[in-house]
Design an enzyme around this catalytic site. Sequence first.
Site, short mmCIF file in Angstrom:
data_model
loop_
_atom_site.label_atom_id
_atom_site.label_comp_id
_atom_site.label_asym_id
_atom_site.label_seq_id
_atom_site.Cartn_x
_atom_site.Cartn_y
_atom_site.Cartn_z
CB THR A 4 -0.92 0.02 1.24
OG1 THR A 4 -1.66 -1.19 1.29
CG2 THR A 4 -1.89 1.20 1.17
CE LYS A 48 -5.16 -1.15 1.45
NZ LYS A 48 -5.67 -2.19 2.30
CE LYS A 57 1.32 2.14 4.52
NZ LYS A 57 1.85 0.98 3.83
P1 NAD Z 1 5.56 -5.84 7.46
O1 NAD Z 1 6.30 -4.67 7.98
O2 NAD Z 1 5.12 -6.91 8.40
O3 NAD Z 1 6.41 -6.57 6.30
C1 NAD Z 1 7.21 -5.89 5.39
C2 NAD Z 1 8.42 -6.77 5.09
O4 NAD Z 1 9.21 -6.11 4.12
C3 NAD Z 1 9.31 -7.00 6.32
O5 NAD Z 1 9.53 -8.39 6.49
C4 NAD Z 1 10.59 -6.27 5.98
O6 NAD Z 1 11.75 -6.88 6.51
C5 NAD Z 1 10.57 -6.33 4.47
N1 NAD Z 1 11.40 -5.31 3.84
C6 NAD Z 1 11.49 -4.01 4.14
N2 NAD Z 1 12.36 -3.41 3.32
C7 NAD Z 1 12.83 -4.36 2.48
C8 NAD Z 1 13.76 -4.37 1.41
N3 NAD Z 1 14.39 -3.25 1.05
N4 NAD Z 1 13.99 -5.53 0.78
C9 NAD Z 1 13.36 -6.66 1.14
N5 NAD Z 1 12.47 -6.73 2.15
C10 NAD Z 1 12.21 -5.59 2.82
O7 NAD Z 1 4.31 -5.23 6.68
P2 NAD Z 1 2.96 -6.00 6.31
O8 NAD Z 1 1.99 -5.88 7.43
O9 NAD Z 1 3.29 -7.31 5.73
O10 NAD Z 1 2.40 -5.02 5.16
C11 NAD Z 1 2.99 -5.00 3.88
C12 NAD Z 1 2.18 -4.04 3.03
O11 NAD Z 1 0.83 -4.50 2.95
C13 NAD Z 1 2.12 -2.62 3.60
O12 NAD Z 1 2.20 -1.68 2.56
C14 NAD Z 1 0.77 -2.58 4.30
O13 NAD Z 1 0.23 -1.28 4.36
C15 NAD Z 1 -0.05 -3.48 3.41
N6 NAD Z 1 -1.18 -4.12 4.08
C16 NAD Z 1 -1.04 -4.63 5.33
C17 NAD Z 1 -2.14 -5.22 5.94
C18 NAD Z 1 -2.01 -5.78 7.35
O14 NAD Z 1 -3.05 -6.09 7.95
N7 NAD Z 1 -0.81 -6.00 7.87
C19 NAD Z 1 -3.37 -5.28 5.29
C20 NAD Z 1 -3.48 -4.78 4.00
C21 NAD Z 1 -2.38 -4.19 3.40
#
Ligand code: NAD
Length: 342
Positions: free
Chosen positions: A141, A217, A292
């Site tokens: 997102t 979204k 965010k």
């Molecule tokens: P998260 O922080 O749990 O996971 C993100 C992952 O990306 C982490 O494991 C981190 O180590 C990795 N990362 C960061 N920088 C990196 C890089 N340069 N190279 C490789 N890996 C890297 O986040 P999440 O909850 O999994 O959310 C991911 C996305 O999905 C976000 O944009 C969030 O807004 C969206 N989202 C989350 C949810 C939710 O309920 N958690 C729901 C819908 C959408």
Amino acid sequence: MRSNVRIAAPVVRSALQYVQRRNFSVSQGRQAQWGFIGLGQMGYNMARNLQAKLPSSDTLRVYDINAESLERFANETKALSSGAAVEVATNSRDAAENSETTITVLPEPSHVKNVFSQILKPPLSEKVVANPERLFIDCSTIDPASSRSVANAVHTTQQGRFVDAPMSGGVVGATAGTLTFMLGAPDHMLARIEPILLMMGKKALHCGPQGAGLSGKLANNYLLAINNIATAEAMNLGIKWGLDAKTLGNLINISTGKCWPSEINNPVQGVVEGAPASRDYSGGFGLSLMKKDLGLAMLAAEEAGARLELGARAGEVYAAAEQQDDCKGRDFSVVYRYLTRA
Ligand code: NAD
């Protein structure tokens, strides 16, 4: 990025490398090599579903800067006898270089830009230059303008096609494979993209050209951010007037105030069984993620010249709630706790 993996490498190398080595063959017209970058709360579970549903002749190359996530993914898929072979990549570029399709699930715009700057950086292997049909599906997102700038970089360098497919459904949906994706992509690519998304979710809504998935979204999450605070305020108001919380919740849910926060994620403990409010606001959709998404929606609104009256105030409420120790890090419905003591 490399250094994280290298530090962990002596300990986990045997688990990480070529976890399930199988014969790898590229059939004509079929995708066989996949990249997956970002094994966080969402990505980890999405990658598990994708791995399980791909044929055993396919290979999934995973990468995350967090070596622990990579190790866990490698270990958990090692014992499986079905699904794609899993390989651990040494960096983002390594995960994407030879993949026909690469999926990214990263936290914020800066992470997406950073990862793609590495993937696109010259010099490129001949295989990459010769394959402008490589597909990148970004499920993060982020704001539509950042997404469009990454898409532009991919397209102008002829290194593939970049589409946005943010999702809703949370960690529960990611684990169960029931996510809804909001897709921004040209019409002619739908037949290729939709079956991929449906390996990780139940629905893929095509919203328009690249960037449109994110616009959809963010419009939804803007509404959610406001509805959540309004529901918490209305519940607090009714309870202060002497109404029973469950009675009020039931009333709203058969009346015109009904919304997702009132019906599914009611912020008052005991109104909806199983909602985060019933477990001290643990799990669910984090306060910081809501903040965010609201910020991204407001940024995109400004760019589009759309007037928002409530967003800034809602942002202040989430920021203030986040300052409180027993609200920080919890489900966003915890604003009810913040309101009741403010
Ligand atoms: P998260 O922080 O749990 O996971 C993100 C992952 O990306 C982490 O494991 C981190 O180590 C990795 N990362 C960061 N920088 C990196 C890089 N340069 N190279 C490789 N890996 C890297 O986040 P999440 O909850 O999994 O959310 C991911 C996305 O999905 C976000 O944009 C969030 O807004 C969206 N989202 C989350 C949810 C939710 O309920 N958690 C729901 C819908 C959408």
